[in-house]
Each structure stands twice: as structure tokens, then as C-alpha cells.
Scaffold this motif. Structure first.
Motif, PDB file in Angstrom:
ATOM      1  N   LEU A   1      41.943 -17.519 -10.931  1.00 36.97           N
ATOM      2  CA  LEU A   1      41.019 -16.378 -10.970  1.00 36.97           C
ATOM      3  C   LEU A   1      40.118 -16.437 -12.201  1.00 36.97           C
ATOM      4  O   LEU A   1      38.930 -16.121 -12.123  1.00 36.97           O
ATOM      5  N   ALA A   2      40.661 -16.868 -13.339  1.00 32.62           N
ATOM      6  CA  ALA A   2      39.842 -17.011 -14.551  1.00 32.62           C
ATOM      7  C   ALA A   2      38.782 -18.102 -14.349  1.00 32.62           C
ATOM      8  O   ALA A   2      37.636 -17.947 -14.784  1.00 32.62           O
ATOM      9  N   ALA A   3      39.149 -19.189 -13.680  1.00 37.42           N
ATOM     10  CA  ALA A   3      38.183 -20.261 -13.404  1.00 37.42           C
ATOM     11  C   ALA A   3      37.080 -19.772 -12.469  1.00 37.42           C
ATOM     12  O   ALA A   3      35.900 -20.105 -12.655  1.00 37.42           O
ATOM     13  N   LEU A   4      37.436 -18.969 -11.480  1.00 39.67           N
ATOM     14  CA  LEU A   4      36.434 -18.405 -10.569  1.00 39.67           C
ATOM     15  C   LEU A   4      35.505 -17.473 -11.336  1.00 39.67           C
ATOM     16  O   LEU A   4      34.289 -17.512 -11.161  1.00 39.67           O
ATOM     17  N   HIS A   5      36.061 -16.650 -12.217  1.00 36.02           N
ATOM     18  CA  HIS A   5      35.231 -15.743 -13.034  1.00 36.02           C
ATOM     19  C   HIS A   5      34.285 -16.546 -13.931  1.00 36.02           C
ATOM     20  O   HIS A   5      33.104 -16.201 -14.072  1.00 36.02           O
ATOM     21  N   THR A   6      34.785 -17.626 -14.514  1.00 33.54           N
ATOM     22  CA  THR A   6      33.943 -18.485 -15.352  1.00 33.54           C
ATOM     23  C   THR A   6      32.798 -19.067 -14.534  1.00 33.54           C
ATOM     24  O   THR A   6      31.656 -19.114 -14.992  1.00 33.54           O
ATOM     25  N   ARG A   7      33.091 -19.495 -13.319  1.00 33.25           N
ATOM     26  CA  ARG A   7      32.058 -20.043 -12.433  1.00 33.25           C
ATOM     27  C   ARG A   7      30.992 -18.978 -12.145  1.00 33.25           C
ATOM     28  O   ARG A   7      29.804 -19.256 -12.161  1.00 33.25           O
TER      29      ARG A   7
ATOM     30  N   VAL B   1      22.843  -1.026 -13.447  1.00 30.79           N
ATOM     31  CA  VAL B   1      22.970  -2.373 -12.886  1.00 30.79           C
ATOM     32  C   VAL B   1      21.904  -3.238 -13.539  1.00 30.79           C
ATOM     33  O   VAL B   1      20.723  -2.896 -13.518  1.00 30.79           O
ATOM     34  N   PRO B   2      22.291  -4.374 -14.138  1.00 22.90           N
ATOM     35  CA  PRO B   2      21.297  -5.257 -14.760  1.00 22.90           C
ATOM     36  C   PRO B   2      20.249  -5.716 -13.742  1.00 22.90           C
ATOM     37  O   PRO B   2      20.533  -5.804 -12.540  1.00 22.90           O
ATOM     38  N   ALA B   3      19.068  -6.029 -14.216  1.00 25.22           N
ATOM     39  CA  ALA B   3      17.965  -6.438 -13.339  1.00 25.22           C
ATOM     40  C   ALA B   3      18.318  -7.679 -12.511  1.00 25.22           C
ATOM     41  O   ALA B   3      17.875  -7.812 -11.370  1.00 25.22           O
ATOM     42  N   GLU B   4      19.128  -8.579 -13.065  1.00 23.81           N
ATOM     43  CA  GLU B   4      19.498  -9.809 -12.358  1.00 23.81           C
ATOM     44  C   GLU B   4      20.600  -9.571 -11.337  1.00 23.81           C
ATOM     45  O   GLU B   4      20.943 -10.461 -10.569  1.00 23.81           O
ATOM     46  N   GLY B   5      21.217  -8.397 -11.368  1.00 22.89           N
ATOM     47  CA  GLY B   5      22.304  -8.081 -10.454  1.00 22.89           C
ATOM     48  C   GLY B   5      23.634  -8.042 -11.181  1.00 22.89           C
ATOM     49  O   GLY B   5      23.738  -8.357 -12.367  1.00 22.89           O
ATOM     50  N   LEU B   6      24.652  -7.645 -10.456  1.00 26.66           N
ATOM     51  CA  LEU B   6      25.979  -7.466 -11.026  1.00 26.66           C
ATOM     52  C   LEU B   6      27.017  -8.025 -10.072  1.00 26.66           C
ATOM     53  O   LEU B   6      26.935  -7.817  -8.857  1.00 26.66           O
ATOM     54  N   LEU B   7      27.990  -8.746 -10.607  1.00 25.42           N
ATOM     55  CA  LEU B   7      29.110  -9.264  -9.836  1.00 25.42           C
ATOM     56  C   LEU B   7      30.399  -8.746 -10.467  1.00 25.42           C
ATOM     57  O   LEU B   7      30.557  -8.826 -11.683  1.00 25.42           O
ATOM     58  N   ILE B   8      31.287  -8.218  -9.647  1.00 20.08           N
ATOM     59  CA  ILE B   8      32.594  -7.787 -10.137  1.00 20.08           C
ATOM     60  C   ILE B   8      33.654  -8.520  -9.318  1.00 20.08           C
ATOM     61  O   ILE B   8      33.743  -8.328  -8.108  1.00 20.08           O
ATOM     62  N   LEU B   9      34.412  -9.367  -9.991  1.00 18.08           N
ATOM     63  CA  LEU B   9      35.485 -10.106  -9.331  1.00 18.08           C
ATOM     64  C   LEU B   9      36.735  -9.233  -9.299  1.00 18.08           C
ATOM     65  O   LEU B   9      37.195  -8.755 -10.328  1.00 18.08           O
TER      66      LEU B   9
ATOM     67  N   HIS C   1      44.964 -16.924  -0.911  1.00 16.38           N
ATOM     68  CA  HIS C   1      44.702 -15.730  -1.712  1.00 16.38           C
ATOM     69  C   HIS C   1      43.295 -15.214  -1.426  1.00 16.38           C
ATOM     70  O   HIS C   1      42.335 -15.962  -1.521  1.00 16.38           O
ATOM     71  N   ARG C   2      43.183 -13.933  -1.085  1.00 11.73           N
ATOM     72  CA  ARG C   2      41.879 -13.344  -0.779  1.00 11.73           C
ATOM     73  C   ARG C   2      41.419 -12.499  -1.963  1.00 11.73           C
ATOM     74  O   ARG C   2      41.835 -11.358  -2.124  1.00 11.73           O
ATOM     75  N   ALA C   3      40.579 -13.081  -2.795  1.00 13.54           N
ATOM     76  CA  ALA C   3      39.934 -12.349  -3.874  1.00 13.54           C
ATOM     77  C   ALA C   3      38.647 -11.747  -3.305  1.00 13.54           C
ATOM     78  O   ALA C   3      38.225 -12.103  -2.199  1.00 13.54           O
ATOM     79  N   GLU C   4      38.030 -10.853  -4.052  1.00 13.00           N
ATOM     80  CA  GLU C   4      36.773 -10.239  -3.591  1.00 13.00           C
ATOM     81  C   GLU C   4      35.763 -10.219  -4.721  1.00 13.00           C
ATOM     82  O   GLU C   4      36.112  -9.955  -5.876  1.00 13.00           O
ATOM     83  N   ILE C   5      34.520 -10.489  -4.361  1.00 15.94           N
ATOM     84  CA  ILE C   5      33.407 -10.362  -5.293  1.00 15.94           C
ATOM     85  C   ILE C   5      32.543  -9.213  -4.803  1.00 15.94           C
ATOM     86  O   ILE C   5      32.078  -9.226  -3.662  1.00 15.94           O
ATOM     87  N   GLU C   6      32.358  -8.221  -5.647  1.00 15.24           N
ATOM     88  CA  GLU C   6      31.422  -7.138  -5.335  1.00 15.24           C
ATOM     89  C   GLU C   6      30.078  -7.537  -5.929  1.00 15.24           C
ATOM     90  O   GLU C   6      29.965  -7.750  -7.137  1.00 15.24           O
ATOM     91  N   ALA C   7      29.082  -7.684  -5.083  1.00 21.21           N
ATOM     92  CA  ALA C   7      27.736  -8.055  -5.505  1.00 21.21           C
ATOM     93  C   ALA C   7      26.845  -6.830  -5.375  1.00 21.21           C
ATOM     94  O   ALA C   7      26.821  -6.196  -4.318  1.00 21.21           O
ATOM     95  N   VAL C   8      26.124  -6.502  -6.457  1.00 19.07           N
ATOM     96  CA  VAL C   8      25.302  -5.286  -6.478  1.00 19.07           C
ATOM     97  C   VAL C   8      23.944  -5.603  -7.087  1.00 19.07           C
ATOM     98  O   VAL C   8      23.864  -6.244  -8.134  1.00 19.07           O
TER      99      VAL C   8
ATOM    100  N   GLY D   1      37.385  -7.100 -12.613  1.00 17.50           N
ATOM    101  CA  GLY D   1      38.248  -5.936 -12.483  1.00 17.50           C
ATOM    102  C   GLY D   1      37.717  -4.669 -13.114  1.00 17.50           C
ATOM    103  O   GLY D   1      38.464  -3.712 -13.288  1.00 17.50           O
ATOM    104  N   ASP D   2      36.458  -4.625 -13.484  1.00 18.13           N
ATOM    105  CA  ASP D   2      35.870  -3.443 -14.114  1.00 18.13           C
ATOM    106  C   ASP D   2      35.342  -2.464 -13.077  1.00 18.13           C
ATOM    107  O   ASP D   2      35.156  -2.817 -11.913  1.00 18.13           O
TER     108      ASP D   2
END
Length: 139
Positions: A9-15, A33-41, A62-69, A26-27
Motif C-alpha cells: 500500500l505504501a508503494a502504491l501511495h508512492t506511485r 481541492v487542489p487545481a490539479e486534483g486530489l487522490l485519496i488512497l 486485496h481491493r484498495a480504493e482510490i478516490e479521485a476528485v 486514508g485522509d
């Protein structure tokens, strides 16, 4: 020493952090929301593993989720660019440097969210399936 699950999960966050969008883990959704967008793993759910014996191994999907905003006037194009960049980041190395057997994202489920007094948001949850094997379900 971190577990295999945490290391992956840390490697995915780094990517994700290498992308132009702000990447959090996890926040809660911030007020802006930043102009470039926001990702929450989100760590997601490892699920029930398949078990093999000799040697004892636990095989997870394992099913992780990325929230893209994204937010702003041209949010449809920004959202498309953001989701495409996630896909490109995952395709460059589907094993996260050899930590996983395979990483695969599923199609986003976008939604438009109204924000009182501000431009509306376009957001989606993007499931990411992490295939990996451990010798212990707690390792």
C-alpha cells in the motif's frame, strides 16, 4: 518491520504521489481541492485468501480504493486526465517493483457532487486489485 500489505500500500501511495495531483492516504476530503486534483488512497479490504500448503501461502486479491476528485469549470476534462494518469502510472510497473504479482485498476464510477457556494466536484472511486502472496495473514 512493516507487513507485506503495508509495504504494498505504501508503494502504491508512492506511485500515486508522483502524479501532478495531490495524493493522500486514508485522509478525509479537505475543504479545498487542489487545481490539479486530489487522490485519496483507501486501504480497502484484503478479502479471504486462497490458501496453498507446502509451503503454507496465503494468496490475496486485496481491493484498495482510490478516490479521485477534481473541481472547477472544466472538471470533465480534468477528471479524464486524472484517471488516465492513474492508469498510466499503474501500467508502467504492474508489480510495484516486485512487491505484487499484479496490480489492476477497475473502471471509475464517477459522480457529480454539488458544493454550496463553490464549483461542483467530480469524483469517483477507482477500485485497485492488488494480487500478492504472504506466508502469514498477519505478515
Amino acid at each position: 518491520m512493516p507487513t507485506s500489505r503495508e509495504t504494498i500500500l505504501a508503494a502504491l501511495h508512492t506511485r500515486l504521489s508522483a502524479l501532478p495531483a495531490t495524493a493522500l492516504r486514508g485522509d478525509v476530503l479537505p475543504e479545498r481541492v487542489p487545481a490539479e486534483g486530489l487522490l485519496i488512497l483507501r486501504d480497502g479490504e484484503p478479502g479471504e485468501p486462497e490458501v496453498t500448503l507446502s509451503p503454507l501461502s496465503y494468496h490475496y486479491q486485496h481491493r484498495a480504493e482510490i478516490e479521485a476528485v477534481v473541481q472547477g469549470v472544466d472538471r470533465d476534462a480534468a477528471f479524464d486526465t486524472l484517471t488516465a494518469s492513474i492508469g498510466s502510472a499503474l501500467v508502467t510497473d504492474r508489480t510495484l517493483g516486485g512487491l505484487c504479482d499484479w496490480v489492476e485498476a477497475e473502471a471509475p464510477r464517477p459522480a457529480d457532487l454539488a458544493v454550496e457556494g463553490a464549483a461542483s466536484l467530480k469524483a469517483a472511486v477507482i477500485p485497485v486489485v492488488l494480487h500478492y502472496t504472504t506466508a502469514d495473514p498477519l505478515a
